[in-house]
Design a protein around this motif. Structure first.
Motif, short mmCIF file in Angstrom:
data_model
loop_
_atom_site.label_atom_id
_atom_site.label_comp_id
_atom_site.label_asym_id
_atom_site.label_seq_id
_atom_site.Cartn_x
_atom_site.Cartn_y
_atom_site.Cartn_z
N ARG A 43 -5.36 -3.63 6.18
CA ARG A 43 -6.01 -2.35 5.97
C ARG A 43 -6.73 -2.25 4.62
NH1 ARG A 43 -4.91 2.65 8.68
NH2 ARG A 43 -3.11 1.76 9.73
N PHE A 91 -10.40 1.88 2.15
CA PHE A 91 -9.70 1.29 1.00
C PHE A 91 -10.67 0.62 0.04
CE2 PHE A 91 -5.98 2.39 3.29
CZ PHE A 91 -5.00 2.51 2.32
N TRP A 145 -2.62 4.79 -3.90
CA TRP A 145 -3.70 4.68 -2.94
C TRP A 145 -3.99 6.01 -2.26
CZ3 TRP A 145 -6.64 0.67 -3.56
CH2 TRP A 145 -6.10 -0.54 -4.03
N HIS A 146 -2.93 6.79 -2.06
CA HIS A 146 -3.14 8.07 -1.37
C HIS A 146 -4.09 8.98 -2.15
CE1 HIS A 146 -2.47 11.59 1.04
NE2 HIS A 146 -2.03 12.25 0.00
N LYS A 147 -3.92 9.05 -3.45
CA LYS A 147 -4.72 9.99 -4.24
C LYS A 147 -6.08 9.38 -4.65
CE LYS A 147 -1.66 12.31 -7.20
NZ LYS A 147 -0.28 12.00 -6.93
N LEU A 188 0.82 -1.21 0.00
CA LEU A 188 0.00 0.00 0.00
C LEU A 188 0.85 1.27 0.00
CD1 LEU A 188 -2.91 -0.98 2.43
CD2 LEU A 188 -2.65 -1.44 0.00
N ASP A 189 2.10 1.15 0.42
CA ASP A 189 2.99 2.32 0.42
C ASP A 189 3.70 2.50 -0.92
OD1 ASP A 189 4.91 0.34 0.33
OD2 ASP A 189 5.69 0.73 2.33
N ASN A 216 -1.62 -6.61 3.87
CA ASN A 216 -1.93 -5.68 4.93
C ASN A 216 -3.44 -5.66 5.10
OD1 ASN A 216 -2.60 -3.08 6.20
ND2 ASN A 216 -0.40 -2.70 6.03
N GLY A 258 -10.10 10.13 -5.17
CA GLY A 258 -10.37 11.39 -5.85
C GLY A 258 -9.67 11.56 -7.18
N TYR A 259 -8.50 10.96 -7.30
CA TYR A 259 -7.70 11.21 -8.51
C TYR A 259 -7.49 9.93 -9.30
CZ TYR A 259 -4.08 12.79 -11.63
OH TYR A 259 -3.39 13.11 -12.77
#
Lengths: 719, 719
Positions: B230, B236, B194-196, B178-179, B228, B199-200
């Motif tokens: 999560r 997610f 995953w961070h964006k 995930l990182d 993970n 929305g993106y």
């Protein structure tokens, strides 16, 4: 025939459309639409003559090929004879003057090693256009400036222009780890593929150098200031050499970060004490070896005794003793030692704001001549708004360089459009009152006020592996603006924005006006919805993503409570005489005026004062009301930016449009999140209703406090 | 006019040249040079009619636009009426037959949900070309096959073709954290930001789906099998939903990896015991929630009780009990549970080779119908060469899926050209003798020999953020070949190579021949310079980069000594009756023949036998000499590959050429390094001179042992 033409046009447009993924940066030359300009450019590109030979001239040829194909759809002609068929002459002053004796027409000598002159030259009854530098890299800078003038439709072949950089070292600092993670990187991962070096050269290395050269950036530090000693091993020198060789013809020197404890980690010593002869010998040998691989190696950049990094304090030595041992190793080779002033530990003083001055003022005059102290723009850490760092003006015999942060650690990270040049302009124009009453930060940095000859402006890179280099397309504007302001710290953020917009989006007047407005209001919007009225350091712990004014526990000066000090009576950090007295580190003119909460510019109010919630602002509103109004205004401006962008759909490439549209939608959400979380939190202390004029913050404070962002980028992966 | 044409052509060529950075993969449609074919294609693209409506048809339209522009330099015409102006009909059987009653001409019904038929159809005196599927995605597959036939110049509008996949689930397994780090990833970092999300939407997500669909890949597991928990949280799920929505019209289902201990980590339970009702309830609720976001969610992929991952053994439950609790949660939604057979711990048996069979054979028939056991091609771990996994053929009432590794963990990682299809072909064609005497691995996998209806071929992805997706341009060939062989496990690696070469480099006959030769010899070369004659698992510890036959200490079956067992008498792992007897896990026909060192194919010799250095090979050479000759041959083949590539400079795009040229130079160095390090090391046991015919290994064993690779990619960053 006509239909074939149509096909070909659509084919070209198809490719052009495909290409708008941002990789080309501001060097995305478009077909010229202005007919007169096109005729003129066509004529000039039909005969280009180089007076000399240089690898840099090969780069110029390639740039002319790319730009000519794209702007006038044909290849340039490189003439073999300098007179009959030539339109443009290129070369150094020396190369051209041997033949022509241009001294009467070209004023270049005093423009220094990076300056250029371009303009018309009359010779034997014919007028040539000439681009001249004192070195080939000056010619390169002149060519990029010439091409920019064509791109932005400001080129006039009849007028001359000369320019030279006001700052000697215009430098990017990459915070790139050797494993390709990037500390505070929001554009993917490090573009340096150390594993495949030295054998494999990624074409991106060259495109990177080209982009920097187009701005006049002439130095790069490749590695994180939280340094790994391994970069100084022979294996890595061989890798770095490949990059240095590639960058050299672009006028770019390579620097590396030196870990202060490297003598122990890779040198087999038991100490890194800078006064130990074995340590001094280690640095000398290591540096000699470096220069055997990279004869024009720039030097070292060092972060020492800060945030856990090793440094001279472990051996009861001061920063000057620490820096000088490295400086002495570099001096015989002409290398430079850059030592960061961002040093603090929580033992030294009750206010982190004061620590750099406390450590460096007593050392004024003790650093070698080839040392530059690199100072962040403010005393805390690249906050959305900080008053200028009080070290500027406080020392007289120390070279001070500026460190700006281009990567948006505290200004929206991966998802927000925040044009940073207005912030840098604000800092550079700040009046320091020292060493002379009219001194400014810019005047100290570029030597005009300080008298220092070794000058530096460094920017912490926002570059990564993302296709468009900077993650957010508008991150490119910050890279661009940094380069332009490093070249000339007196440029306005508005004129730089206008250049970048034209080079990136073309010449449509309505788009230019609206995009410029979006850019110029974006930073104040961010200050408003994040940290208005001098608030600071209230972001998420560790990853620094989003609001978290409730952060407490652990090291005090890494919490939010340490900085905002909200309680039932009021809010703000008292740095006046009744508090930490950090304000006394500024010139008396400033200290006096800013000590009065009614005289200090309101943008710095809570930076220096702890004030009651009912303190009256200039607007007549109470402080509590003012805080609410600023947060709300920030959100509204973000929404306006989004709406303005959406109105431009017809004028913009669809991929660029859609990329920014999606990110602006996220930015609006994040702005609302900042406002809601901060106001709900501060209300628990203020215990007052929200001002009637603002949108009531939505949600539940506990919800905002519960949010967790395990995939927030820019820190080392934790899983 | 003519000169304008020339400009436009050169402009187009310029863009085309710029574009050869590998991003287009095998979908890099080139202008058609064959005039007859071009005429025919021109005619067909002039009228394309869709009988129905589907988001998948929008994708087809876009693909036809791209391909038409690039192949014949004009836009396709999408007809609004099905007869007069139409040349090509597209639709499902149902859509077309309502109007036309095509049943006599089109045999499609039995081709299943992913099959397609394409060919000429006569109707009312006119011949149309039709592409028909039972579902829109079948039409999409038919269109990609049609476009491929044009790209490779094999298209004949007069002949019909129908095809359908032999395997139901053709799946990529991303080992993406995930990182954004990728375990065993050699092409940058994870393409999933995953961070964006949500929305993106990175445009790359769509290009990824398109590339997979062009191969018929219809399932992807987005996350690392070292999972993970999560990923199963609501936040997610919302992110994964965006990808699932994007992939749906491309016929691709999303799977996620489920961490067995998730009930504790995100469910607040004290246990993950699969027989605990609360655990079962957790999985049911979690799965219901997943389907509320992704109604066609594919299911879970699980690695349990392997290499430290949690699993049912902690609760004294077996793998069937562990798998079934998840399978039961998925079943009401039609979801599938994929459970990996790559399970081992060092307590169970003295030979890791035997562990999967020891654990899974007793559970035959105990897994739910919607469970697939995913088995690596061999019993150890994706070695350059392994005999097929003995689980294939050993169970009768368990769905077995194949797991291949596309990412080159053990086959050159980021820097080597190794075409893997010959290895997969070798495995798929292996005769298992069970359940029938003529059974093969392919026949078990696709159900023809095993009778299983739920079939799966999974490939561990080699995709990352590198611009060309796979790091090495030839990594694309492995992605391509995996997709093709998953669709049809009986394709030869040679025919697949030919398709890929033509689609990637165009039609030049000499280039085709040489590149094909390079590809087809590359895997045997790698086996030779890395692990000839059945040697295995002698690579660097942890990162698995480069040779390290000296690795010892720590967990035994993670060392090299465990596997090669070299001593003064001989070398090899005795897995016959006199040793671990792993050989008895195969069918008796195999066990008997391979137990004899003179009958076993020499390629597996040291996999099953510990033999004296002077053992006579079929060539008449001793084993020691044979080892030396194989290593040396590997190096020589690598050099020949490099020389052959260099001879193609004039035929290839310069960026592609240079990219591969640099990497082949590294490959030659690495081949020499493998040979030198291994032979020098083994010589310390064999105590014999090198065979006279070979190049004497250079260097010093201590030097090779001292090498350290802190920046080797594919493991989590350690700094």
């Amino acid at each position: 025939m006509k239909s074939l033409l149509t096909f070909l046009f659509s084919f070209c447009l198809f490719f052009a459309a495909v290409a708008k993924d941002g990789y080309e940066l501001w060097l995305d030359y478009r077909p010229l639409e202005n007919a007169n300009l096109k005729t003129e450019v066509d004529r000039l590109f039909s005969g280009v003559f180089f007076f000399g030979q240089s690898p840099t001239y090969e780069i110029i040829r390639k740039e002319l090929e790319i730009s000519s194909q794209q702007m006038i759809e044909k290849a340039p002609v490189f003439s073999m004879e300098r007179l009959a068929k030539t339109q443009v002459w290129m070369g150094t002053r020396e190369e051209l003057s041997q033949v022509l004796g241009l001294d009467q027409q070209v004023q270049i000598r005093e423009l220094g090693e990076d300056g250029y002159w371009r303009g018309p030259i009359d010779f034997q009854g014919k007028t040539y256009y000439a681009i001249v530098g004192n070195r080939p890299v000056g010619v390169l800078y002149g060519v990029f400036d010439w091409l920019k003038s064509i791109q932005t439709e400001t080129f006039n072949p009849k007028t001359e222009k000369s320019d030279s950089p006001k700052v000697k070292l215009r430098m990017l600092n990459h915070w790139d780890n050797l494993d390709r993670t990037v500390e505070r990187g929001y554009a993917g991962f490090s573009i340096w593929d150390w594993h495949k070096l030295p054998g494999y050269i990624d074409p991106r290395y060259i495109d990177y150098a080209r982009a920097n050269a187009s701005l006049g950036i002439n130095a790069v530090s490749l590695t994180n200031v939280n340094a790994n000693a391994r970069i100084l091993t022979t294996d890595f020198m061989k890798k770095a050499k490949v990059l240095a060789d590639l960058f050299r013809p672009y006028g770019i020197k390579v620097f590396l970060t030196a870990r202060f404890s490297a003598p122990m980690e890779i040198g087999g010593l038991k100490t890194a004490d800078p006064l130990d002869p074995a340590v001094s010998e280690f640095w000398k040998k290591k540096t000699d070896e470096m220069y055997s691989f990279i004869p024009d190696f720039g030097g070292y950049l060092v972060k020492a005794n800060s945030e856990g990094q090793p440094g001279p304090h472990e051996y009861q030595r001061n920063h000057a003793e620490g820096a000088n041992v490295l400086a002495d190793a570099l001096a015989p080779h002409g290398g430079i030692l850059i030592w960061r002033a961002f040093v603090y530990s929580h033992e030294i003083d009750e206010d982190r704001h004061k620590q750099a001055n406390l450590e460096f003022e007593p050392l004024d005059g003790k650093f070698r001549d080839n040392v530059i102290i690199q100072v962040k723009n403010g005393a805390i850490d690249f906050m959305p708004r900080e008053p200028f760092h009080p070290l500027f003006g406080a020392v007289k015999n120390t070279n001070l360089g500026m460190e700006f942060q281009i990567t948006q650690e505290y200004l929206g990270q991966a998802t927000q459009l925040v044009y940073l040049a207005p912030m840098w302009e604000e800092v550079l124009r700040s009046q320091t009152y020292r060493p002379t009453p009219n001194s400014t930060v810019a005047g100290i940095i570029d030597g005009t006020d300080s008298g220092q000859k070794l000058t530096l402006m460094a920017g912490v890179s926002n570059i990564g592996t993302d296709r468009n280099w900077t993650g957010h397309l508008f991150g490119q504007a910050n890279w661009f603006a940094f380069g332009r302001q490093a070249w000339d710290p007196y440029l306005t953020s508005a004129e730089v924005a206008e250049e970048w917009i034209k080079m990136t989006f073309g010449q449509k007047p309505e788009a230019l006006v609206k995009i410029k407005e979006i850019m110029l209001e974006s930073r104040e919007a961010a200050v408003n919805y994040m940290t208005p009225l001098g608030l600071h350091h209230i972001m998420g712990r560790s990853h620094h993503y989003g609001p978290a004014p409730w952060v407490e526990g652990g090291r005090a000066d890494w919490t939010s409570l340490y900085y905002h000090l909200a309680d039932s009576l009021g809010i703000g950090f008292d740095r006046t005489g009744s508090g930490s007295n950090a304000i006394a580190q500024y010139a008396p003119e400033i200290a006096k005026a800013w000590s009065d909460p009614n005289q200090i510019p309101e943008k710095y109010l809570l930076w220096f004062h702890h004030l009651p919630w009912d303190f009256k602002l200039k607007s007549g509103k109470t402080l509590w009301e003012g805080i609410g109004l600023h947060y709300d205004l920030g959100v509204k401006t973000a929404r306006k930016m989004e709406a303005d962008w959406k109105s431009l759909e017809a004028d913009l490439d669809s991929e660029q449009f859609d990329h920014v549209r999606q990110l602006l939608a996220i930015q609006v959400q994040e702005a609302e999140w900042w406002r809601n979380a901060c106001l709900l939190y501060f209300q628990t202390f203020a215990n007052r209703p929200f001002p009637a004029e603002i949108e009531k913050p939505e949600g539940d404070l506990e919800y905002y406090k519960s949010l967790d962002f395990p995939t927030a980028p820019g820190i080392r992966p934790r899983w």
